[in-house]
Design an enzyme around this catalytic site. Structure first.
Site, short mmCIF file in Angstrom:
data_model
loop_
_atom_site.label_atom_id
_atom_site.label_comp_id
_atom_site.label_asym_id
_atom_site.label_seq_id
_atom_site.Cartn_x
_atom_site.Cartn_y
_atom_site.Cartn_z
N ARG A 181 -22.62 -75.30 64.56
CA ARG A 181 -22.22 -76.70 64.45
C ARG A 181 -20.74 -76.93 64.75
O ARG A 181 -20.37 -77.83 65.51
CB ARG A 181 -22.50 -77.24 63.05
N THR A 182 -19.87 -76.15 64.11
CA THR A 182 -18.44 -76.45 64.22
C THR A 182 -17.98 -76.26 65.65
O THR A 182 -17.29 -77.12 66.21
CB THR A 182 -17.64 -75.56 63.25
N LYS B 245 -9.58 -55.16 72.15
CA LYS B 245 -8.63 -54.11 72.54
C LYS B 245 -7.56 -53.94 71.48
O LYS B 245 -6.63 -53.15 71.66
CB LYS B 245 -7.97 -54.47 73.88
N ARG C 77 -11.58 -70.34 63.87
CA ARG C 77 -12.36 -69.82 62.73
C ARG C 77 -12.10 -68.32 62.64
O ARG C 77 -12.18 -67.61 63.64
CB ARG C 77 -13.86 -70.09 62.91
N HIS D 283 -12.46 -75.23 54.79
CA HIS D 283 -13.13 -75.69 56.02
C HIS D 283 -12.90 -77.20 56.08
O HIS D 283 -13.79 -78.01 55.84
CB HIS D 283 -14.62 -75.34 55.95
N1 ASP Z 1 -21.26 -73.29 58.13
C1 ASP Z 1 -20.51 -73.37 56.89
C2 ASP Z 1 -19.28 -72.47 56.97
O1 ASP Z 1 -19.03 -71.89 58.00
C3 ASP Z 1 -21.38 -73.07 55.72
C4 ASP Z 1 -22.09 -71.75 55.78
O2 ASP Z 1 -21.93 -70.96 56.72
O3 ASP Z 1 -22.84 -71.47 54.84
O4 ASP Z 1 -18.58 -72.39 56.01
N1 CP Z 2 -21.34 -76.21 58.88
C1 CP Z 2 -20.82 -75.23 59.69
O1 CP Z 2 -19.64 -74.90 59.65
O2 CP Z 2 -21.74 -74.72 60.54
P1 CP Z 2 -21.47 -73.51 61.55
O3 CP Z 2 -21.12 -72.31 60.70
O4 CP Z 2 -22.74 -73.36 62.31
O5 CP Z 2 -20.29 -73.87 62.41
#
Ligand code: ASP
Ligand code: CP
Length: 328
Positions: free
Chosen positions: A76-77, A106, A127, A155
């Protein structure tokens, strides 16, 4: 279990308000947002929704480049930041399919990777598995860093979209009873959302196994804000009164000892039977991915908001990108 007490970012220097503006700002922690600036983000997100509904696309960020640098998996993110940038006419350098294909494999450091990518781009979404990594990146980068999850820390863009979803679904935030369920210790979305909610007049209920309770530093923030708060192990204690049920996944990747993970996984499952006891007007949310916390039969319940929450993420991220790039 690691003895991990998150080092939350409370850097007042980075506080964003309408007075200082968002242009060129890093978005590292929700502690940068006061209520006025949250309203500003939400207003911009509404405009982005109208734009997408009306035209699907604009040239607002034409000529700008976003780098998505993901050291941890994401659906999603990463996808919503890419969609957000492209719907605003900008372009993306996507390092999201595993940094093993980049020079990180590397041995290149985060600092050098960021100092390289800032040469090509106008904003970097990061991330990374370590708490505080986004701040480190921001210290090295001349272009804004947006924290897309720093380990078990924060987040922020998720919490903004969560709060936006609550406001959209319930029509308000003040006065609500909000229950968070699952991994409150390692769940960074819970940490960021809790830090935002202390600015509102809400009641908070934290439902978790003993070893996954909310970190003390956050519980103290909630108590210092004078909110009505209670902790429990049992979702049955909160289901009848909750206006918002915010369900989360146990963060397997944060456990050193997988036998402990096995002990606590699967402890909570939201089912249609359980929801029969909930209010008619309430909302079930989840940052996703879910791995058994919400039964699929719940999806057709109008109170299940998690896919509407997903869509809100794109509007919030369109707003954030426009704001940090000085176009909102
Ligand atoms: N997608 C969210 C996160 O990256 C929640 C999860 O992974 O459970 O923090
Ligand atoms: N909600 C969220 O962060 O989803 P992803 O980990 O899929 O990015």
């Amino acid at each position: 279990m690691p003895s991990l007490e998150p080092l939350f970012l409370n850097d007042e220097r980075r506080k964003t308000s309408l007075a200082t503006g968002f242009t060129g700002q890093d978005i590292l922690s929700v502690s940068q947002f006061d209520r006025e600036s949250l309203e500003h983000v939400f207003t911009r997100a509404h405009e982005m929704r109208e734009l997408v509904d009306r035209a699907g696309y604009s040239n607002l960020l034409k000529g700008y480049i976003l780098t998505c640098l993901f050291y941890e998996p994401s659906t999603r993110t990463s996808a919503s930041f890419i969609a957000a940038m492209e719907r605003l006419g900008g372009s993306v350098i996507p390092i999201t399919q595993g940094v093993q294909f980049s020079s990180v494999s590397k041995g290149e450091t985060l600092a050098d990777t960021v100092r390289t990518l800032e040469q090509y781009s106008d904003v970097i979404v990061l991330r990374h598995p370590e708490i505080g990594s986004a701040r480190v990146a921001a210290d090295y980068s001349a272009v804004p860093i947006i924290n897309a999850g720093d380990g078990a820390g924060e987040h922020p863009s998720q919490a903004l979209l969560d709060l936006f979803t609550i406001q959209q679904e319930m029509g308000r935030i003040d006065g609500l009873k909000i229950a968070m369920v699952g991994d409150l210790r390692f769940g960074r979305t819970v940490h960021s959302l809790t830090k935002l909610l202390v600015q509102y007049d809400v009641s908070l209920r934290f439902v978790s196994p003993e070893i996954l309770r909310l970190p003390l530093v956050l519980m103290n923030e909630v108590k210092d804000a004078g909110l009505n708060v209670r902790e429990t192990h049992d979702v049955a204690d909160v289901i009848e009164n909750a206006d918002v049920l915010y369900v989360t996944r146990v963060q397997k990747e944060r456990f050193n000892d997988l036998t402990q993970y096995e002990e606590v996984r699967g402890q909570y499952e939201i089912t249609t039977e359980l929801l029969e006891r909930a209010k008619a007007k309430m909302v079930v949310m989840h940052p996703l991915p879910r791995v058994g916390e919400i039964h699929y039969s719940v999806d057709s319940d109008p109170r299940a908001a998690y896919f509407r929450q997903v869509k809100n993420g794109m509007f919030i991220r369109m707003a954030l990108l426009a704001m940090v790039l000085g176009k909102a």
